[in-house]
Motif scaffolding. Structure first.
Motif, PDB file in Angstrom:
ATOM      1  N   ALA A   1      56.732  17.010  46.060  1.00 16.76           N
ATOM      2  CA  ALA A   1      57.226  15.651  46.335  1.00 16.76           C
ATOM      3  C   ALA A   1      56.883  14.705  45.187  1.00 16.76           C
ATOM      4  N   LEU A   2      55.717  14.906  44.579  1.00 20.20           N
ATOM      5  CA  LEU A   2      55.286  13.993  43.527  1.00 20.20           C
ATOM      6  C   LEU A   2      55.706  14.486  42.130  1.00 20.20           C
ATOM      7  N   ALA A   3      56.231  15.727  42.071  1.00 17.59           N
ATOM      8  CA  ALA A   3      56.722  16.317  40.815  1.00 17.59           C
ATOM      9  C   ALA A   3      55.653  16.347  39.723  1.00 17.59           C
ATOM     10  N   VAL A   4      54.444  16.723  40.124  1.00 18.88           N
ATOM     11  CA  VAL A   4      53.335  16.860  39.169  1.00 18.88           C
ATOM     12  C   VAL A   4      52.528  18.112  39.532  1.00 18.88           C
ATOM     13  N   PRO A   5      51.797  18.694  38.570  1.00 17.77           N
ATOM     14  CA  PRO A   5      51.007  19.882  38.891  1.00 17.77           C
ATOM     15  C   PRO A   5      49.757  19.556  39.708  1.00 17.77           C
TER      16      PRO A   5
END
Ligand code: B4P
Length: 194
Positions: A23-27
């Protein structure tokens, strides 16, 4: 989004980070996972870390910081990250400030997952039965909770005083906890977690 997830061992930081990263598009960057990977690879660092982790204690600050810096410099972290398991004491909180300043990537949010100790002991006991992770053994979990109270609780105050802390109830269905975290992050993030 550059987010730190705080909480006691077994509060669900890793579980929620895995759910939120899409959802946050981060690792999802977990210092516990980085250390367990070093243990599994049998590196000299991993062999030393295993003894400390199995005893429920914290691995030395310089070792963890070095691993974290290497990971944050990888290209996928340039868009942001969910940091799980770091910082665990005030020295690490200070080191993180310095590192993120050098990388010109200041923190945007800090969320604490709050879960009562007895719920944590039971969660870890269940995982111990399934996975046999040495640090999930109930006596060791209680030691880890003591380490958390002594060393990590001051980190929560540190972010609270800076006005960056959001506290979320970490008890309940995984989806409910994820929704609470996303609500706490709004208006920074608005995507739904599946
Ligand atoms: P971690 O890897 O950080 O600890 P963890 O137990 O995995 O905690 P987490 O909060 O992620 O819980 P999880 O989602 O897995 O640390 C391990 C060790 O590494 C430390 O003790 C230390 O030695 C070392 N270490 C790590 N970082 C360090 C640092 N910065 N400095 C020094 N040393 C460091 O959830 C736990 C269980 O609960 C799972 O089985 C999960 O399925 C279950 N669960 C989660 N959410 C639930 C829910 N809502 N309901 C029911 N069950 C749930």
């Amino acid at each position: 989004m550059r987010l730190v997830l705080l909480g006691a061992p077994g509060s669900g930081k890793g579980t929620q980070a895995e759910r939120l990263k899409t959802a946050l598009a981060v690792p999802h960057i977990s210092t516990g996972d980085l250390l367990r990977a070093a243990v599994a690879a049998g590196t000299p660092l991993g062999l030393k870390a295993k003894v400390v982790m199995d005893a429920g204690q914290l691995v030395s600050d310089d070792v963890v910081l070095g691993m974290l810096e290497e990971r944050l410099r990888q290209s996928d972290a340039h868009a942001g990250f969910i940091l799980d398991g770091y910082p665990r004491n005030l020295a690490q909180a200070d080191a993180l400030d310095g590192l993120l300043k050098r990388l010109q990537q200041p923190l945007q949010a800090v969320v604490e997952l709050r879960v009562p100790a007895e719920v944590i002991v039971e969660r870890c006991r269940l995982r111990y039965e399934i996975q046999g992770r040495a640090d999930d053994e109930p006596t060791t979990v209680r030691k880890r909770l003591d380490v958390f109270a002594a060393q990590t609780a001051p980190v929560i105050d540190y972010y609270a005083k800076r006005g960056q802390l959001k506290v979320v109830n970490g008890v309940g269905d995984l989806a409910d906890v994820s929704a609470r975290v996303m609500a706490a992050l709004a208006p920074n993030a608005s995507a739904a977690v599946g």
